[in-house]
Design a protein around this motif. Structure first.
Motif, short mmCIF file in Angstrom:
data_model
loop_
_atom_site.label_atom_id
_atom_site.label_comp_id
_atom_site.label_asym_id
_atom_site.label_seq_id
_atom_site.Cartn_x
_atom_site.Cartn_y
_atom_site.Cartn_z
N PRO A 138 0.83 -1.36 0.04
CA PRO A 138 0.09 -0.12 -0.16
C PRO A 138 0.89 1.32 -0.17
O PRO A 138 0.43 2.24 -0.62
N LEU A 139 1.87 1.22 0.68
CA LEU A 139 2.83 2.27 0.71
C LEU A 139 3.27 2.72 -0.66
O LEU A 139 3.56 3.84 -1.24
N ALA A 140 3.78 1.68 -1.34
CA ALA A 140 4.40 1.77 -2.66
C ALA A 140 3.10 2.35 -3.78
O ALA A 140 3.53 3.04 -4.83
N GLU A 141 2.00 1.94 -3.53
CA GLU A 141 0.89 2.35 -4.18
C GLU A 141 0.89 3.84 -4.06
O GLU A 141 0.39 4.33 -5.25
N ILE A 142 0.85 4.57 -3.15
CA ILE A 142 0.61 5.79 -2.78
C ILE A 142 2.08 6.62 -2.96
O ILE A 142 1.99 8.10 -3.16
N ALA A 143 3.10 6.14 -2.53
CA ALA A 143 4.31 6.76 -2.47
C ALA A 143 5.73 5.93 -2.77
O ALA A 143 6.22 5.58 -1.73
#
Length: 171
Positions: A138-143
């Motif tokens: 999820p972190l890589a999805e947004i940042a």
């Protein structure tokens, strides 16, 4: 979904998880209710991931998890943010009776800018987040360009190195 991406060097990163819906009917509804309360505890959501699903861990026989990540703006330092997260967990029915037990709401402070702290009750960045696909995905999805303050790898790079929750995927 908010669309204002903060300077990733200053990002306050929070992971959310749930596998017990409590009175909300579903873990996703509970997580949405938690996000709606973030402003009440001094956290302004800047951008959020979609919800991800993964098998319970470490016992995959438990209820499936929903997870996500948000970047927030916070006026408080790491200890203040952690206190706000613990308060919100308690208000939403979190009971801490066993490590890694099923839970209504799990809020983890993953990073507070580039700060590195190791104090009783407060370790920043989160010491195991980089191992968990249900956090790094999820972190890589947004940042994707967010850089771990200690490991110096981006969220996108850390995704491929995760070892826990490898079944995690967008819900």
């Amino acid at each position: 979904m908010a669309n204002q991406l903060p300077d990733l060097q200053d990002a306050v990163v929070i992971a959310l998880g749930s596998n017990l819906p409590g009175p909300y009917g579903s873990s996703e509804a509970l997580l949405e209710a938690a996000l709606a309360r973030f402003p009440d505890v001094g956290l302004k959501i800047l951008v959020r991931s979609s919800w991800w699903r993964s098998a319970a861990w470490p016992d995959p026989n438990g209820p499936e998890y929903r997870n996500g990540v948000v970047l927030v703006e916070a006026n408080a330092g790491p200890a203040g943010v952690l206190a706000a997260l613990l308060k919100l967990e308690a208000e939403m029915g979190r009971e801490r009776w066993a490590r890694n037990a099923p839970r209504t709401l799990d809020l983890d402070l993953i990073a507070h800018g580039r700060r590195v702290l190791d104090e009783p009750g407060l370790v920043v960045p989160h010491p195991r987040a980089h191992e968990r696909l249900f956090v790094m995905g999820p972190l890589a999805e947004i940042a994707p360009d967010w850089r771990h303050p200690v490991l110096e790898k981006t969220a996108a790079e850390l995704v491929s190195a995760t070892t826990v929750g490898r079944d995690a995927a967008r819900a």
